[in-house]
Design a protein around this motif. Structure first.
Motif, PDB file in Angstrom:
ATOM      1  N   SER A 160      -8.597 -60.625 -17.997  1.00 24.23           N
ATOM      2  CA  SER A 160      -7.254 -60.849 -18.544  1.00 24.23           C
ATOM      3  C   SER A 160      -6.724 -59.664 -19.333  1.00 24.23           C
ATOM      4  N   ILE A 161      -7.500 -58.616 -19.434  1.00 28.35           N
ATOM      5  CA  ILE A 161      -7.128 -57.497 -20.308  1.00 28.35           C
ATOM      6  C   ILE A 161      -5.813 -56.865 -19.859  1.00 28.35           C
ATOM      7  N   ASN A 162      -4.926 -56.710 -20.820  1.00 31.43           N
ATOM      8  CA  ASN A 162      -3.613 -56.128 -20.591  1.00 31.43           C
ATOM      9  C   ASN A 162      -3.610 -54.675 -21.078  1.00 31.43           C
ATOM     10  N   SER A 163      -3.021 -53.787 -20.306  1.00 31.66           N
ATOM     11  CA  SER A 163      -3.002 -52.373 -20.675  1.00 31.66           C
ATOM     12  C   SER A 163      -2.325 -52.136 -22.017  1.00 31.66           C
ATOM     13  N   PHE A 164      -1.261 -52.875 -22.281  1.00 34.86           N
ATOM     14  CA  PHE A 164      -0.550 -52.718 -23.550  1.00 34.86           C
ATOM     15  C   PHE A 164      -1.457 -53.094 -24.725  1.00 34.86           C
ATOM     16  N   ASP A 165      -2.276 -54.126 -24.529  1.00 32.70           N
ATOM     17  CA  ASP A 165      -3.179 -54.559 -25.601  1.00 32.70           C
ATOM     18  C   ASP A 165      -4.265 -53.517 -25.848  1.00 32.70           C
ATOM     19  N   LEU A 166      -4.790 -52.931 -24.780  1.00 31.70           N
ATOM     20  CA  LEU A 166      -5.784 -51.861 -24.936  1.00 31.70           C
ATOM     21  C   LEU A 166      -5.190 -50.687 -25.710  1.00 31.70           C
ATOM     22  N   TYR A 167      -3.970 -50.362 -25.378  1.00 26.89           N
ATOM     23  CA  TYR A 167      -3.295 -49.251 -26.052  1.00 26.89           C
ATOM     24  C   TYR A 167      -3.082 -49.570 -27.538  1.00 26.89           C
ATOM     25  N   ASP A 168      -2.629 -50.800 -27.818  1.00 31.05           N
ATOM     26  CA  ASP A 168      -2.423 -51.207 -29.212  1.00 31.05           C
ATOM     27  C   ASP A 168      -3.740 -51.186 -29.988  1.00 31.05           C
ATOM     28  N   ALA A 169      -4.810 -51.653 -29.335  1.00 32.23           N
ATOM     29  CA  ALA A 169      -6.118 -51.669 -29.991  1.00 32.23           C
ATOM     30  C   ALA A 169      -6.612 -50.246 -30.263  1.00 32.23           C
ATOM     31  N   ALA A 170      -6.350 -49.340 -29.327  1.00 34.48           N
ATOM     32  CA  ALA A 170      -6.746 -47.942 -29.529  1.00 34.48           C
ATOM     33  C   ALA A 170      -5.970 -47.335 -30.690  1.00 34.48           C
ATOM     34  N   GLU A 171      -4.691 -47.621 -30.754  1.00 32.35           N
ATOM     35  CA  GLU A 171      -3.861 -47.105 -31.849  1.00 32.35           C
ATOM     36  C   GLU A 171      -4.347 -47.657 -33.192  1.00 32.35           C
ATOM     37  N   LEU A 172      -4.691 -48.943 -33.210  1.00 34.45           N
ATOM     38  CA  LEU A 172      -5.198 -49.570 -34.437  1.00 34.45           C
ATOM     39  C   LEU A 172      -6.533 -48.946 -34.849  1.00 34.45           C
ATOM     40  N   ASN A 186      -7.567 -45.994 -34.285  1.00 36.91           N
ATOM     41  CA  ASN A 186      -7.306 -44.657 -34.818  1.00 36.91           C
ATOM     42  C   ASN A 186      -6.781 -44.735 -36.259  1.00 36.91           C
ATOM     43  N   GLU A 187      -5.975 -45.738 -36.524  1.00 36.97           N
ATOM     44  CA  GLU A 187      -5.414 -45.891 -37.869  1.00 36.97           C
ATOM     45  C   GLU A 187      -6.497 -46.176 -38.905  1.00 36.97           C
ATOM     46  N   VAL A 188      -7.554 -46.896 -38.494  1.00 36.27           N
ATOM     47  CA  VAL A 188      -8.623 -47.240 -39.441  1.00 36.27           C
ATOM     48  C   VAL A 188      -9.816 -46.289 -39.303  1.00 36.27           C
ATOM     49  N   ASN A 189      -9.541 -45.129 -38.676  1.00 42.59           N
ATOM     50  CA  ASN A 189     -10.533 -44.052 -38.563  1.00 42.59           C
ATOM     51  C   ASN A 189     -11.776 -44.432 -37.763  1.00 42.59           C
ATOM     52  N   GLN A 190     -11.580 -45.242 -36.734  1.00 38.23           N
ATOM     53  CA  GLN A 190     -12.682 -45.599 -35.832  1.00 38.23           C
ATOM     54  C   GLN A 190     -12.474 -44.852 -34.505  1.00 38.23           C
ATOM     55  N   ALA A 191     -12.711 -43.543 -34.539  1.00 34.14           N
ATOM     56  CA  ALA A 191     -12.415 -42.700 -33.387  1.00 34.14           C
ATOM     57  C   ALA A 191     -13.229 -43.083 -32.152  1.00 34.14           C
ATOM     58  N   THR A 192     -14.505 -43.402 -32.361  1.00 32.21           N
ATOM     59  CA  THR A 192     -15.363 -43.760 -31.221  1.00 32.21           C
ATOM     60  C   THR A 192     -14.833 -44.996 -30.514  1.00 32.21           C
ATOM     61  N   LEU A 248      -6.150 -36.494 -32.701  1.00 37.21           N
ATOM     62  CA  LEU A 248      -7.234 -36.438 -31.714  1.00 37.21           C
ATOM     63  C   LEU A 248      -6.988 -35.415 -30.613  1.00 37.21           C
ATOM     64  N   LEU A 249      -5.840 -34.747 -30.647  1.00 39.33           N
ATOM     65  CA  LEU A 249      -5.436 -33.901 -29.524  1.00 39.33           C
ATOM     66  C   LEU A 249      -6.404 -32.761 -29.229  1.00 39.33           C
ATOM     67  N   LYS A 250      -7.144 -32.301 -30.230  1.00 37.28           N
ATOM     68  CA  LYS A 250      -8.091 -31.199 -30.015  1.00 37.28           C
ATOM     69  C   LYS A 250      -9.505 -31.690 -29.729  1.00 37.28           C
ATOM     70  N   ASP A 251      -9.693 -32.985 -29.790  1.00 40.55           N
ATOM     71  CA  ASP A 251     -10.998 -33.583 -29.519  1.00 40.55           C
ATOM     72  C   ASP A 251     -11.289 -33.463 -28.017  1.00 40.55           C
ATOM     73  N   ASN A 252     -12.496 -33.038 -27.674  1.00 43.26           N
ATOM     74  CA  ASN A 252     -12.857 -32.886 -26.259  1.00 43.26           C
ATOM     75  C   ASN A 252     -12.700 -34.182 -25.476  1.00 43.26           C
ATOM     76  N   ARG A 253     -12.935 -35.309 -26.146  1.00 47.78           N
ATOM     77  CA  ARG A 253     -12.789 -36.592 -25.472  1.00 47.78           C
ATOM     78  C   ARG A 253     -11.327 -36.828 -25.065  1.00 47.78           C
ATOM     79  N   TRP A 254     -10.390 -36.415 -25.932  1.00 43.44           N
ATOM     80  CA  TRP A 254      -8.971 -36.536 -25.587  1.00 43.44           C
ATOM     81  C   TRP A 254      -8.617 -35.588 -24.437  1.00 43.44           C
ATOM     82  N   LEU A 255      -9.118 -34.373 -24.492  1.00 48.88           N
ATOM     83  CA  LEU A 255      -8.848 -33.402 -23.430  1.00 48.88           C
ATOM     84  C   LEU A 255      -9.380 -33.895 -22.088  1.00 48.88           C
ATOM     85  N   ASN A 256     -10.523 -34.560 -22.115  1.00 45.70           N
ATOM     86  CA  ASN A 256     -11.084 -35.127 -20.887  1.00 45.70           C
ATOM     87  C   ASN A 256     -10.218 -36.269 -20.355  1.00 45.70           C
TER      88      ASN A 256
END
Length: 551
Positions: A55-67, A69-75, A110-118
């Protein structure tokens, strides 16, 4: 003992969460964000994704990723983003989120993080395959037989050839996302839905839908069959039933059909593109929309109706925002509005007064009122009755390409043409004739939502229409090789000629303001014929020549 208790509590907790639906867990996460409980909200996102993988929605994944990042959980953020990139869901595949310009702002740390570049590298590879695939379908969509019109030198044969040209091929798909370049750097798209058994030898009715909320939409380089669902489900249902082609353009706040003239050309160009490859009945092209889209439909009716047989709108605000609203222009076509009594966009009293004005001018205008519904009327199943009315009218209505009588008013000569007459220059210094009137009415009540989302009636004192510029008006009729033209505040005009309207073997008489200004024969102009046909691709209105007059 404590270990057993912990295991039992964990088991019970898991059981409780597993009983909750995906949407309930996501809703709780969103509510917790509003309460500024972001860490707990993140737990609910995680549980929703773990328990309901299908049932996973792309918008929800994106919102969760943004959240995250806000609480400094980069991994955890990158974990969500990597899952997102792998999703190929509609209307936006996962890579679209990564490459979107807003992501570079939201994840700028995160733009300079290798994971983002990948992620960006992976997204670019997937998107290239995606767009290459769309390009292939576009190439197939626009493939036609070679036209022989360019090789015809005999002017009368050329005319007949243009009228009967048929270079259409069968199409492999029913649905197409078509690239639509705005300029060299800016691109949009439109979605076209063909009848299931499209036959290139048969002419089809076409209905174009204009979306609302133009200030909140963005230009999209691709479109999906989501256009056929949700609020548009009844368009799809009845279009399929009646073999009607559906078209869904995509606009934004700068390029649209209502707030800016920069994008007003789009619909005419889309029609031209489609007619170049699809067998469209030129006398059965219609325009509709909801909210800003309905107002857009009304704008084309008042400013540029030639290509259309009729116009419709759900919850219309009937006003031209880029100039004057010249309601007499509607005499050349028709409009059906579907309004509701709980609409904040345009109030019931104003709709009633507008209908009365239209009736007083003998304009083909109808308003169907549906009580108990808000502005988002198409969302409700109760709106289906309106779609039945729309398609009943559409199936029985046909454009007359050569009407005997025309009336046209404009304050911008860019929109000076209707069918066979065109105002080419205004004379706004002269005093306008007595019969050139600005029709208007006062609005005293408006509906609006208060801070508690309760609909209230507000007292207002405003006119329905604005007339910011001086305008010119032209009235014209023809019969038996004679045209009679009356003008007000018009400096020059152009007349388009068709052998379906006059006898070319006889002299054509043209009177302007009761004065004979032309008395001679008209002949075919092959260069003009080809140029004009390629501009409009209208096999019913094939103009063989034009005559310009200065008053």
């Amino acid at each position: 003992m404590k270990n057993y208790i912990f295991i039992i509590i964990t088991f019970l907790s898991t059981q409780i969460f597993s009983q909750e639906t995906y949407s309930n867990l996501i809703s709780k996460a969103e509510n917790l964000i509003e309460e500024d409980k972001k860490d707990l909200a993140l737990d609910y996102y995680t549980k929703a994704f773990n328990l309901h993988k299908d049932s996973i929605n792309s918008f929800d994944l994106y919102d969760a990723a943004e959240l995250s990042n806000e609480v400094n959980q980069a991994t955890q953020c990158f974990d969500f983003l990597e899952k997102l990139v792998k999703k190929n869901s509609k209307p936006f595949p996962g890579w679209y989120f990564i490459l979107d310009k807003d992501s570079r702002i939201k994840f700028k740390n995160l733009l300079k993080d290798n994971r983002w570049l990948n992620l960006v590298e992976t997204s670019n590879k997937i998107s290239k395959k995606f767009y290459d695939s769309i390009q292939l379908t576009n190439d197939e969509f626009f493939r036609t037989k070679k036209s022989s019109n360019v090789d015809i030198n005999d002017k009368e044969k050329l005319y007949k050839s243009l009228r009967n040209s048929s270079s259409y091929l069968s199409k492999k798909e029913q649905n197409y996302s078509i690239f639509f370049p705005i300029n060299d750097t800016l691109k949009s798209s439109y979605f076209i839905h063909l009848p299931k058994n499209y036959n290139p030898n048969k002419k089809y009715t076409m209905l174009i839908f204009l979306h609302g909320a133009v200030n909140y939409n963005e230009l999209r380089t691709f479109s999906t069959d989501d256009n056929l669902k949700g609020w548009n489900r009844f368009y799809t249902k009845y279009a399929n039933k009646h073999d009607v082609i559906l078209v869904f353009p995509q606009a934004d706040k700068n390029y649209n059909w209502l707030t800016s003239d920069k994008g007003f050309y789009m619909i005419q160009e889309i029609i031209r593109q489609i007619k170049s490859t699809i067998n469209v009945d030129d006398n059965k092209v219609f325009l509709t929309g909801h909210s800003n889209g309905a107002s857009g439909s009304f704008n084309y009716l008042v400013k540029q109706p030639t290509s259309f047989a009729g116009f419709y709108g759900f919850n219309t605000q009937p006003i031209v925002r880029t100039g004057g609203t010249f309601v007499q222009n509607i005499l050349n076509r028709s409009y059906i509005n579907f309004s509701t009594d709980l609409d904040y966009y345009f109030p019931p009293q104003a709709n009633d007064d507008l209908t009365a004005l239209m009736q007083s001018l003998n304009i083909d205008y109808k308003d169907y009122r549906y009580n108990g519904y808000p502005h988002w009327f198409p969302e409700f199943n109760g709106s289906e009755a309106a779609y039945k009315i729309l398609f009943d009218d559409l199936m029985n209505r046909k454009r007359n390409p050569f009407p005997k009588k025309l009336i046209w008013e404009t304050d911008d000569v860019k929109y000076g043409k209707v069918d066979w007459i065109e105002i080419t220059k205004l004379d706004t210094i002269s005093t306008k004739k007595e019969w050139q009137k600005n029709y208007n009415f006062k609005i005293t009540k408006w509906l609006e939502y208060d801070d508690n989302d309760s609909l209230q009636i507000k007292d207002v004192d405003k006119m329905a229409f604005n007339f910011p510029h001086k305008s010119g008006l032209i009235k014209a009729i023809y019969s038996k090789n004679r045209f009679d033209i009356e003008t007000s505040s018009v400096k020059s005009f152009r007349l388009y000629i068709s052998p379906e309207m006059i006898n070319l073997s006889k002299k054509l008489k043209i009177y302007a303001n009761n004065k004979l200004i032309y008395n001679q024969k008209v002949d075919y102009n092959p260069f003009f014929m080809k140029e004009n046909f390629n501009k409009n691709i209208d096999k019913e209105q094939v103009w063989i020549n034009s005559i310009d007059f200065e008053l």
